[in-house]
Design a protein around this motif. Structure first.
Motif, PDB file in Angstrom:
ATOM      1  N   UNK A 343     -44.524  -8.671  48.404  1.00 42.90           N
ATOM      2  CA  UNK A 343     -44.762  -9.296  50.119  1.00 42.90           C
ATOM      3  C   UNK A 343     -44.978  -9.330  51.582  1.00 42.90           C
ATOM      4  N   UNK A 344     -44.031  -8.449  51.036  1.00 36.12           N
ATOM      5  CA  UNK A 344     -43.358  -7.525  52.473  1.00 36.12           C
ATOM      6  C   UNK A 344     -43.847  -6.356  53.142  1.00 36.12           C
ATOM      7  N   UNK A 345     -43.368  -5.895  53.857  1.00 38.51           N
ATOM      8  CA  UNK A 345     -43.758  -4.518  54.665  1.00 38.51           C
ATOM      9  C   UNK A 345     -42.966  -3.720  53.864  1.00 38.51           C
ATOM     10  N   UNK A 346     -41.986  -4.031  53.738  1.00 38.99           N
ATOM     11  CA  UNK A 346     -40.742  -3.727  52.510  1.00 38.99           C
ATOM     12  C   UNK A 346     -40.699  -2.680  51.181  1.00 38.99           C
ATOM     13  N   UNK A 347     -40.656  -1.739  51.007  1.00 41.42           N
ATOM     14  CA  UNK A 347     -40.593  -1.661  48.989  1.00 41.42           C
ATOM     15  C   UNK A 347     -39.504  -0.455  49.611  1.00 41.42           C
ATOM     16  N   UNK A 348     -38.913  -0.029  47.804  1.00 45.18           N
ATOM     17  CA  UNK A 348     -37.798   1.144  47.689  1.00 45.18           C
ATOM     18  C   UNK A 348     -38.272   2.067  46.654  1.00 45.18           C
ATOM     19  N   UNK A 349     -38.227   3.145  47.282  1.00 42.85           N
ATOM     20  CA  UNK A 349     -38.575   4.479  45.974  1.00 42.85           C
ATOM     21  C   UNK A 349     -36.590   4.844  45.236  1.00 42.85           C
ATOM     22  N   UNK A 350     -37.334   5.572  44.234  1.00 47.04           N
ATOM     23  CA  UNK A 350     -35.986   6.744  44.229  1.00 47.04           C
ATOM     24  C   UNK A 350     -35.592   6.402  41.954  1.00 47.04           C
ATOM     25  N   UNK A 351     -34.755   6.972  42.368  1.00 46.93           N
ATOM     26  CA  UNK A 351     -34.360   7.140  40.404  1.00 46.93           C
ATOM     27  C   UNK A 351     -32.873   6.811  40.485  1.00 46.93           C
ATOM     28  N   UNK A 358     -38.174   1.753  52.274  1.00 44.12           N
ATOM     29  CA  UNK A 358     -39.313   2.011  53.183  1.00 44.12           C
ATOM     30  C   UNK A 358     -39.802   0.720  53.802  1.00 44.12           C
ATOM     31  N   UNK A 359     -40.547   0.767  55.379  1.00 41.47           N
ATOM     32  CA  UNK A 359     -40.755   0.151  55.414  1.00 41.47           C
ATOM     33  C   UNK A 359     -42.187   0.730  56.431  1.00 41.47           C
ATOM     34  N   UNK A 360     -43.635  -0.046  55.844  1.00 41.27           N
ATOM     35  CA  UNK A 360     -44.456   0.491  56.004  1.00 41.27           C
ATOM     36  C   UNK A 360     -45.659  -0.607  57.098  1.00 41.27           C
ATOM     37  N   UNK A 361     -46.400   0.133  58.106  1.00 37.09           N
ATOM     38  CA  UNK A 361     -47.262  -0.883  58.599  1.00 37.09           C
ATOM     39  C   UNK A 361     -48.198  -1.438  57.057  1.00 37.09           C
ATOM     40  N   UNK A 362     -48.793  -0.553  56.191  1.00 34.77           N
ATOM     41  CA  UNK A 362     -49.861  -1.710  55.311  1.00 34.77           C
ATOM     42  C   UNK A 362     -48.985  -1.966  54.131  1.00 34.77           C
ATOM     43  N   UNK A 371     -46.269  11.546  49.000  1.00 35.90           N
ATOM     44  CA  UNK A 371     -45.414  13.250  49.545  1.00 35.90           C
ATOM     45  C   UNK A 371     -44.706  12.121  50.941  1.00 35.90           C
ATOM     46  N   UNK A 372     -44.728  12.938  51.563  1.00 37.34           N
ATOM     47  CA  UNK A 372     -43.771  11.737  53.242  1.00 37.34           C
ATOM     48  C   UNK A 372     -44.859  12.054  53.935  1.00 37.34           C
ATOM     49  N   UNK A 373     -46.256  12.470  53.891  1.00 38.47           N
ATOM     50  CA  UNK A 373     -47.174  12.966  55.071  1.00 38.47           C
ATOM     51  C   UNK A 373     -48.225  11.479  54.352  1.00 38.47           C
ATOM     52  N   UNK A 374     -47.820  10.863  53.437  1.00 46.16           N
ATOM     53  CA  UNK A 374     -48.510   9.798  53.155  1.00 46.16           C
ATOM     54  C   UNK A 374     -47.781   8.477  53.558  1.00 46.16           C
ATOM     55  N   UNK A 375     -46.629   8.388  53.584  1.00 44.96           N
ATOM     56  CA  UNK A 375     -45.944   7.854  54.333  1.00 44.96           C
ATOM     57  C   UNK A 375     -46.015   7.505  56.253  1.00 44.96           C
ATOM     58  N   UNK A 376     -45.641   9.254  56.102  1.00 47.50           N
ATOM     59  CA  UNK A 376     -45.347   9.405  57.826  1.00 47.50           C
ATOM     60  C   UNK A 376     -46.946   8.272  58.687  1.00 47.50           C
ATOM     61  N   UNK A 377     -48.250   8.711  58.016  1.00 47.45           N
ATOM     62  CA  UNK A 377     -49.283   7.288  58.344  1.00 47.45           C
ATOM     63  C   UNK A 377     -49.376   6.713  58.407  1.00 47.45           C
ATOM     64  N   UNK A 378     -48.651   5.622  57.904  1.00 52.72           N
ATOM     65  CA  UNK A 378     -48.034   4.341  57.570  1.00 52.72           C
ATOM     66  C   UNK A 378     -46.518   4.039  57.962  1.00 52.72           C
ATOM     67  N   UNK A 379     -45.621   4.608  58.345  1.00 56.73           N
ATOM     68  CA  UNK A 379     -44.396   3.960  58.457  1.00 56.73           C
ATOM     69  C   UNK A 379     -44.312   3.144  59.263  1.00 56.73           C
ATOM     70  N   UNK A 384     -37.799  -0.247  59.831  1.00 60.55           N
ATOM     71  CA  UNK A 384     -36.739   0.662  59.701  1.00 60.55           C
ATOM     72  C   UNK A 384     -35.567   0.188  60.010  1.00 60.55           C
ATOM     73  N   UNK A 385     -35.776   0.435  61.746  1.00 58.07           N
ATOM     74  CA  UNK A 385     -34.694   0.403  62.543  1.00 58.07           C
ATOM     75  C   UNK A 385     -34.336  -0.856  62.498  1.00 58.07           C
ATOM     76  N   UNK A 386     -34.699  -1.977  62.305  1.00 55.27           N
ATOM     77  CA  UNK A 386     -33.850  -3.626  62.418  1.00 55.27           C
ATOM     78  C   UNK A 386     -33.412  -4.189  60.911  1.00 55.27           C
ATOM     79  N   UNK A 387     -34.121  -2.882  59.780  1.00 55.60           N
ATOM     80  CA  UNK A 387     -32.890  -3.216  58.777  1.00 55.60           C
ATOM     81  C   UNK A 387     -32.092  -2.908  59.072  1.00 55.60           C
TER      82      UNK A 387
END
Ligand SMILES: Cc1ncc(COP(=O)(O)O)c(C=O)c1O
Length: 439
Positions: A343-351, A358-362, A371-379, A384-387
């Motif tokens: 329910x927030x703008x945050x999520x976590x990737x990895x293995x 990550x924090x995204x506007x969407x 890929x990073x370009x997916x994220x960069x568009x909505x980063x 992220x800095x506040x976190x």
């Protein structure tokens, strides 16, 4: 409560400055001898970096006496935690009983090479001083072996300080003209690039892209395997970071067989380390008994401290059981963080024990981050800095870019505390971090 993210960052930055009165003047002083007071770009932070005095177990202590639980894990090189007792012994024993700078072949290089070859199931290996060097020499091997020059790499890829392909920063690369740059996780892009370039020597890829900690799909890696085989090109998986994810590295977990792999980070037991290896026929380009073979020198690449610390680290500490435990802990942590972020703008990737917040506007989800370009568009850089600022304030050492690498000395309790601190962050800033329609 601040009404905007900018106001929240301003207040958190003021706390950061207040809590670190000694770091600031030390940083100012460093500017007189280091450009921007910095000798490792990634560690730069505004308004000034916190200066860490020492590490102990899974904790870091800064120049002002603030204590942090370490979730950065030195970007994977700190896998053993700080001052692991067994590694201390190995390092001291090497210094006392073997000595430094022998300027000669020593028995420890063979011993450690044999262990790594058997653990990662490769024929031959050579040591280097860093992951960057491992990748550079690996590419040189592929060029010599194939007699070709072009190298396929992926957008957002990082293979070292002079070997990176970010879409959002200026790289400091050597030899830019020879790269064929394809989008990460794009199998069709790989096929197209091979059809347009008949002279590709090698493809080098991270099986989890470190920039964003984005896992590759098996389909993508299989396509690279198939296309390189068809074209007679060399397939290199950069396992500098990901080799920690199973006893035989990530490629074994995924069932992908490259021709060469590169290694680095934790495998030096805390000492500078790099290595590359794989098929004996390709690695033989470095056999010095063969006239005309490639040279591969490096003053410190058979240094006794690294060879002993690395050997002990891998044979006694990061055993198959320890690999399983650490990575299961990481899986658990990521599941819990995902629950907290719902329910927030945050999520976590990895293995396993590697992840990235990550924090995204969407409110983009990990499955959409190919890929990073997916994220960069909505980063959402500001969130992220506040976190980062909030978690630091709560006593957790994290990176502004959000990546986490667990270390062996971090107890489960510390992971629980990290998850609780993340939940408190989400509650405290709910109005700023919640998705518009989240209940
Ligand atoms: C995937 C990958 N390859 C290579 C390197 C370079 O390693 P080093 O910093 O030891 O040169 C890194 C470092 O972060 C990395 O993440």
């Amino acid at each position: 409560m601040p009404a905007t993210v900018a106001e929240a960052i301003e207040a958190a930055t003021a706390r950061y400055v207040d809590k670190n009165p000694r770091s600031k003047p030390l940083f100012e002083k460093a500017k007189a001898s280091l450009p921007g007071g910095n000798t490792r770009t990634l560690l730069y932070a505004a308004p000034f970096p916190i200066i860490i005095r020492k590490g102990e177990g899974h904790k870091l202590i800064d120049e002002d006496g603030n204590v942090y639980q370490d979730f950065v894990g030195e970007m994977s090189a700190g896998l053993f935690g700080h001052s692991h007792p067994r590694l201390q012994e190995a390092i001291i024993s090497a210094v006392k009983n073997v000595g430094l700078s022998l300027g000669a072949t020593n028995p420890y290089e063979q011993r450690y090479a044999e262990l790594i070859c058997s653990r990662f199931d490769i024929d031959r290996i050579r040591f280097t001083n860093s992951g960057t060097e491992a990748n550079l020499h690996c590419l040189a091997a592929a060029r010599r072996y194939t007699g070709r020059h072009k190298i396929m790499v992926f957008r957002g890829g990082y293979h070292g300080s002079v070997l990176s392909f970010p879409s959002d920063a200026s790289p400091n690369n050597v030899d830019l003209g020879d790269w064929v740059i394809v989008q990460y996780n794009d199998p069709d892009g790989v096929k197209k690039a091979f059809s347009e370039n008949k002279d590709i020597a090698a493809v080098i890829v991270e099986a989890i892209q470190g920039h964003g900690v984005i896992p590759a799909t098996v389909e993508f890696l299989k396509t690279i395997r198939d296309e390189t085989t068809k074209a007679g090109a060399i397939f290199i998986i950069d396992e500098v970071v990901t080799s920690r994810l199973s006893p035989g590295g990530l490629r074994k977990l995924l069932g992908i067989e490259p021709d060469l792999i590169t290694l680095g980070k934790y495998l030096g037991g805390g000492m500078p380390f790099g290595a590359f290896g794989g098929r004996a026929d390709i690695m033989s380009v470095y056999d010095p008994s063969v006239p005309g073979s490639l040279t591969h020198n490096g003053t410190f690449q058979n240094n006794t401290v690294m060879l002993n610390a690395g050997y002990v680290g891998m044979s006694e500490v990061y055993t198959a059981d320890a690999v399983e435990l650490l990575n299961n802990r990481g899986e658990h942590m990521r599941r819990k963080l995902a629950e907290v972020f719902k329910g927030t703008k945050f999520c976590v990737t990895g293995r396993g024990s590697l992840m990235c917040v990550h924090a995204t506007n969407t409110g983009m989800q990990p499955s959409q981050m190919t890929c990073w370009d997916d994220i960069a568009a909505v980063d959402a850089l500001d969130l992220r800095k506040l976190f980062w600022l909030d978690l630091l304030d709560a006593g957790f050492w994290v990176q502004p870019r959000g990546s986490i690498a667990l270390n062996l000395q971090t107890p489960e309790e510390a992971i629980r505390e990290f998850i609780d601190a993340t939940a408190r962050f989400c509650d405290k800033y709910r109005a700023l971090v919640a998705l518009p329609n989240a209940s």
